[in-house]
Design a protein around this motif. Structure first.
Motif, PDB file in Angstrom:
ATOM      1  N   ILE A 153       0.850  -1.194   0.000  1.00  0.00           N
ATOM      2  CA  ILE A 153       0.000   0.000   0.000  1.00  0.00           C
ATOM      3  C   ILE A 153       0.882   1.238   0.000  1.00  0.00           C
ATOM      4  N   VAL A 154       0.384   2.310  -0.600  1.00  0.00           N
ATOM      5  CA  VAL A 154       1.036   3.611  -0.535  1.00  0.00           C
ATOM      6  C   VAL A 154       0.187   4.484   0.372  1.00  0.00           C
ATOM      7  N   THR A 155       0.781   4.980   1.443  1.00  0.00           N
ATOM      8  CA  THR A 155       0.037   5.756   2.434  1.00  0.00           C
ATOM      9  C   THR A 155       0.268   7.248   2.226  1.00  0.00           C
ATOM     10  N   GLY A 156      -0.327   8.040   3.114  1.00  0.00           N
ATOM     11  CA  GLY A 156      -0.113   9.476   3.098  1.00  0.00           C
ATOM     12  C   GLY A 156      -0.752  10.167   1.906  1.00  0.00           C
ATOM     13  N   PRO A 157      -0.380  11.420   1.669  1.00  0.00           N
ATOM     14  CA  PRO A 157      -0.997  12.186   0.582  1.00  0.00           C
ATOM     15  C   PRO A 157      -0.714  11.607  -0.798  1.00  0.00           C
ATOM     16  N   THR A 158       0.457  10.982  -0.999  1.00  0.00           N
ATOM     17  CA  THR A 158       0.724  10.370  -2.292  1.00  0.00           C
ATOM     18  C   THR A 158      -0.194   9.186  -2.521  1.00  0.00           C
ATOM     19  N   GLY A 159      -0.464   8.427  -1.464  1.00  0.00           N
ATOM     20  CA  GLY A 159      -1.438   7.354  -1.569  1.00  0.00           C
ATOM     21  C   GLY A 159      -2.817   7.884  -1.922  1.00  0.00           C
ATOM     22  N   ALA A 160      -3.185   9.026  -1.325  1.00  0.00           N
ATOM     23  CA  ALA A 160      -4.484   9.640  -1.629  1.00  0.00           C
ATOM     24  C   ALA A 160      -4.539  10.094  -3.084  1.00  0.00           C
ATOM     25  N   LEU A 161      -3.433  10.627  -3.589  1.00  0.00           N
ATOM     26  CA  LEU A 161      -3.389  11.063  -4.990  1.00  0.00           C
ATOM     27  C   LEU A 161      -3.543   9.884  -5.945  1.00  0.00           C
ATOM     28  N   LEU A 162      -2.839   8.790  -5.666  1.00  0.00           N
ATOM     29  CA  LEU A 162      -2.954   7.599  -6.516  1.00  0.00           C
ATOM     30  C   LEU A 162      -4.353   6.995  -6.414  1.00  0.00           C
ATOM     31  N   ASN A 163      -4.907   6.968  -5.211  1.00  0.00           N
ATOM     32  CA  ASN A 163      -6.252   6.428  -5.030  1.00  0.00           C
ATOM     33  C   ASN A 163      -7.277   7.260  -5.783  1.00  0.00           C
ATOM     34  N   HIS A 164      -7.131   8.576  -5.719  1.00  0.00           N
ATOM     35  CA  HIS A 164      -8.067   9.457  -6.420  1.00  0.00           C
ATOM     36  C   HIS A 164      -7.961   9.241  -7.931  1.00  0.00           C
ATOM     37  N   ALA A 165      -6.736   9.080  -8.424  1.00  0.00           N
ATOM     38  CA  ALA A 165      -6.536   8.829  -9.855  1.00  0.00           C
ATOM     39  C   ALA A 165      -7.203   7.516 -10.261  1.00  0.00           C
ATOM     40  N   ALA A 166      -7.069   6.474  -9.428  1.00  0.00           N
ATOM     41  CA  ALA A 166      -7.678   5.189  -9.741  1.00  0.00           C
ATOM     42  C   ALA A 166      -9.207   5.279  -9.722  1.00  0.00           C
ATOM     43  N   GLU A 167      -9.750   6.000  -8.753  1.00  0.00           N
ATOM     44  CA  GLU A 167     -11.207   6.136  -8.628  1.00  0.00           C
ATOM     45  C   GLU A 167     -11.806   6.881  -9.808  1.00  0.00           C
ATOM     46  N   THR A 168     -11.106   7.886 -10.299  1.00  0.00           N
ATOM     47  CA  THR A 168     -11.655   8.754 -11.341  1.00  0.00           C
ATOM     48  C   THR A 168     -11.181   8.384 -12.745  1.00  0.00           C
ATOM     49  N   GLY A 169     -10.307   7.369 -12.850  1.00  0.00           N
ATOM     50  CA  GLY A 169      -9.792   6.974 -14.157  1.00  0.00           C
ATOM     51  C   GLY A 169      -8.798   7.961 -14.732  1.00  0.00           C
ATOM     52  N   PHE A 170      -8.132   8.710 -13.858  1.00  0.00           N
ATOM     53  CA  PHE A 170      -7.170   9.723 -14.287  1.00  0.00           C
ATOM     54  C   PHE A 170      -5.824   9.055 -14.553  1.00  0.00           C
ATOM     55  N   ASP A 171      -5.151   9.450 -15.641  1.00  0.00           N
ATOM     56  CA  ASP A 171      -3.861   8.856 -16.000  1.00  0.00           C
ATOM     57  C   ASP A 171      -2.769   9.322 -15.038  1.00  0.00           C
ATOM     58  N   SER A 172      -1.988   8.370 -14.524  1.00  0.00           N
ATOM     59  CA  SER A 172      -0.882   8.722 -13.637  1.00  0.00           C
ATOM     60  C   SER A 172       0.082   7.558 -13.533  1.00  0.00           C
ATOM     61  N   VAL A 173       1.282   7.861 -13.036  1.00  0.00           N
ATOM     62  CA  VAL A 173       2.283   6.837 -12.740  1.00  0.00           C
ATOM     63  C   VAL A 173       2.781   7.064 -11.321  1.00  0.00           C
ATOM     64  N   GLY A 174       3.016   5.972 -10.612  1.00  0.00           N
ATOM     65  CA  GLY A 174       3.653   6.028  -9.302  1.00  0.00           C
ATOM     66  C   GLY A 174       4.963   5.262  -9.343  1.00  0.00           C
ATOM     67  N   LEU A 175       6.026   5.886  -8.862  1.00  0.00           N
ATOM     68  CA  LEU A 175       7.317   5.223  -8.762  1.00  0.00           C
ATOM     69  C   LEU A 175       7.616   4.940  -7.295  1.00  0.00           C
ATOM     70  N   ILE A 176       8.004   3.707  -7.011  1.00  0.00           N
ATOM     71  CA  ILE A 176       8.271   3.263  -5.648  1.00  0.00           C
ATOM     72  C   ILE A 176       9.707   2.764  -5.597  1.00  0.00           C
ATOM     73  N   VAL A 177      10.510   3.317  -4.694  1.00  0.00           N
ATOM     74  CA  VAL A 177      11.914   2.944  -4.617  1.00  0.00           C
ATOM     75  C   VAL A 177      12.267   2.508  -3.202  1.00  0.00           C
ATOM     76  N   GLU A 178      13.117   1.500  -3.092  1.00  0.00           N
ATOM     77  CA  GLU A 178      13.584   1.051  -1.785  1.00  0.00           C
ATOM     78  C   GLU A 178      14.373   2.175  -1.115  1.00  0.00           C
ATOM     79  N   THR A 179      14.181   2.318   0.197  1.00  0.00           N
ATOM     80  CA  THR A 179      14.832   3.421   0.883  1.00  0.00           C
ATOM     81  C   THR A 179      15.035   3.123   2.352  1.00  0.00           C
ATOM     82  N   GLU A 180      15.978   3.858   2.946  1.00  0.00           N
ATOM     83  CA  GLU A 180      16.116   3.903   4.404  1.00  0.00           C
ATOM     84  C   GLU A 180      15.061   4.889   4.892  1.00  0.00           C
ATOM     85  N   ALA A 181      13.963   4.373   5.407  1.00  0.00           N
ATOM     86  CA  ALA A 181      12.788   5.209   5.641  1.00  0.00           C
ATOM     87  C   ALA A 181      13.015   6.301   6.676  1.00  0.00           C
TER      88      ALA A 181
END
Length: 245
Positions: A153-181
């Motif tokens: 899952i992607v949390t926080g505001p970026t998660g909300a942005l991706l979720n909104h894009a999925a709900e509305t059919g809006f085109d977007s890309v999310g990049l997820i990279v391994e990190t020292e959190a």
């Protein structure tokens, strides 16, 4: 009233790609976004006034101008926008924020690229994955960007942005990279820039200076990273889902 106020009417953009740089795990998105603004000497383009943003004033060294904490910068030569933020977004208002900025993206034919860090123990160069909504799938497939190896899952505001894009059919890309959190991670940001943002935006991004300044960047960003870790519900991050597949 929630809105995005354009400050530079003389900048001409044609279906630009926007890189989102909200603070999150490893500050990977913020470091990458800040580097783009500095590397390309991007112009201050617009101020973001959405629900959930703290009402604080931002100023820069050796400048007297006051600017809002969340801003958009532009490079019309590259048809590139960057959403730069100096503050975390309240998790309770992330949905309103996502609706606010996505409405502006839609009205201005903007393709958003969302960035998130995945808290994983790195073994060598951090791995990067792509997720997408709508026509964003074609973009990541064309660049050979692979999907995550396991669910999450992607949390926080970026998660909300991706979720909104999925709900509305809006085109977007999310990049997820391994990190020292828990700490600023310039290396993971470099992977995003070289292997994700660069190919997707069709731009060449020089990252040598980013790595040369890694210690300086880590020191400058540690306080923000500490604040995000202490209140991780505000932090944009990707998290694996284990045991439920």
């Amino acid at each position: 009233m929630a809105h995005i106020q354009v400050q530079a009417d003389d900048i001409d953009l044609d279906s630009p790609l926007l890189v989102e740089g909200l603070p999150g795990a490893g500050l990977v998105g913020k470091i990458a976004a800040d580097h783009l603004v500095e590397e390309f000497d991007m112009d201050y383009y617009g101020s973001v006034h959405c629900e959930g943003l703290p009402e604080v004033a931002v100023y820069e060294g050796e400048q007297s101008d006051i600017r809002p904490p969340v801003r958009i910068y532009a490079d019309d030569d590259r048809d590139l926008l960057v959403l730069q933020s100096d503050v975390p977004i309240s998790p309770t208002r992330a949905s309103e924020f996502a609706t606010c900025v996505t409405g502006w993206f839609d009205a201005n034919d903007v393709f958003p690229l969302y960035l998130s860090g995945l808290s994983e123990e790195k073994d060598g160069v951090p791995e990067m994955y792509g997720v997408a909504t709508g026509a964003g799938h074609d973009r990541i497939e064309a660049e050979g960007i692979v999907p995550p190896r396991q669910g999450g899952i992607v949390t926080g505001p970026t998660g909300a942005l991706l979720n909104h894009a999925a709900e509305t059919g809006f085109d977007s890309v999310g990049l997820i990279v391994e990190t020292e959190a828990q700490f600023p991670d310039p290396e993971a940001a470099r992977v995003l820039l070289e292997h994700g943002i660069g190919p997707l935006a069709d731009i060449d991004v020089e990252t040598d200076a980013l790595m040369e300044r890694a210690d300086e960047i880590q020191e400058a960003r540690e306080e923000l990273a500490k604040r995000l870790h202490e209140a991780d519900e505000e932090s944009t991050q990707a998290q694996p889902i284990r045991g439920f597949q």
